[in-house]
Structure formats: structure tokens, C-alpha cells
Design a protein around this motif. Sequence first.
Motif, PDB file in Angstrom:
ATOM      1  N   SER A  19      24.499  18.104 -10.996  1.00  0.00           N
ATOM      2  CA  SER A  19      24.167  19.520 -10.794  1.00  0.00           C
ATOM      3  C   SER A  19      22.963  19.677  -9.868  1.00  0.00           C
ATOM      4  N   ASP A  40      22.449  23.553  -9.492  1.00  0.00           N
ATOM      5  CA  ASP A  40      23.412  24.612  -9.765  1.00  0.00           C
ATOM      6  C   ASP A  40      22.977  25.454 -10.959  1.00  0.00           C
ATOM      7  N   ASN A  41      22.266  24.843 -11.892  1.00  0.00           N
ATOM      8  CA  ASN A  41      21.780  25.541 -13.087  1.00  0.00           C
ATOM      9  C   ASN A  41      20.259  25.593 -13.110  1.00  0.00           C
ATOM     10  N   THR A  44      14.782  21.693 -14.061  1.00  0.00           N
ATOM     11  CA  THR A  44      13.778  21.644 -15.124  1.00  0.00           C
ATOM     12  C   THR A  44      12.704  20.618 -14.775  1.00  0.00           C
ATOM     13  N   LYS A  87      25.361  29.353  -5.791  1.00  0.00           N
ATOM     14  CA  LYS A  87      24.718  29.459  -7.106  1.00  0.00           C
ATOM     15  C   LYS A  87      24.040  30.819  -7.306  1.00  0.00           C
TER      16      LYS A  87
END
Length: 154
Positions: A19, A40-41, A44, A87
Motif C-alpha cells: 500500500s 493508498d491508506n 503511519t 487515492k
Amino acid sequence: MMREKVEELLENALEKNKSLFLIDLNISAENQIRVILDGDNGVTVEDCVEVSREIEHNLDREEFDFSLEVMSAGVSEPLTLPRQYIKNIGRSLKIKTKTGEKLEGELIAANDENCTLTWTEREPKPVGNGKVTVQKEALLPYKDIMEAKVMITF
């Protein structure tokens, strides 16, 4: 030599987390390695730590004296890759084209070649006085975009 090794390690790290994707890799003359990632997300802190470890633990400090910085692309950074547009579908963008046109609207579609922006605009009525609100849409090839930024709303 060092760049090739870092690219290989970075590729391995990104293979472990599909991702994530690379926005920029910069290695200065003083071997300061700077990696900017997007995902994509989102990205972190743990994602940055994992990528950093993959690179740092596999580079020999005896062979290369280096510093390493791994970070996520900031919200104020322009979009540079089609994957970033994809995205951000559904978000508001501010786009400046290579012809100098400035557009603001919602990103409603994106693929590997272009994106589609939609917005409302007030225009003079075709007949009579006053204005009417119309829905506009533009298909923008990435090659025609000078800069695109996500607009943050609170």
C-alpha cells in the motif's frame, strides 16, 4: 554504488507493504538519505519506522557513513503520481494547469493518464439579467497539470 543499494533496499521494504509507494528519494553528496513515502491508506509512523529499519539495518556503516530520514508526503505537498490522484478521489483539489488556468473542485475520477474535476460556477443567464449556477466538469491529462494540491477543509 550507494544509491543502487538504497534503491534495492527500498524496493524490498515497499514489496513488504504494497500500500506504500515512493514519492522521492534523495541522497546528498554527504550521504544524507531522504525518503518520502505516500500510501493508498495514508502513512503511519510505524510504516516509516519499518522502511527506515529495512534500509538502515542492511547498509554497512563501515562501507557508507550516512544519515537516514524517512517521512510521509505532507498534506501541503503537490500530487505527483497518478496513484496519489486515485487515492484522493472525492476530495477537493486546487489545480494549476501549464496554461495558467486555475481550477478548484472535487476530484471525481482518476486513472493512469488523467483526472476529472467537477465544480459549480455562477454564469450570466443566456437570456435576461442575473446569473445561474451551472455544474462544470474538466478532464485533465496529468501532462497538462503544473501543480495539484489537496485542499484541507475544517
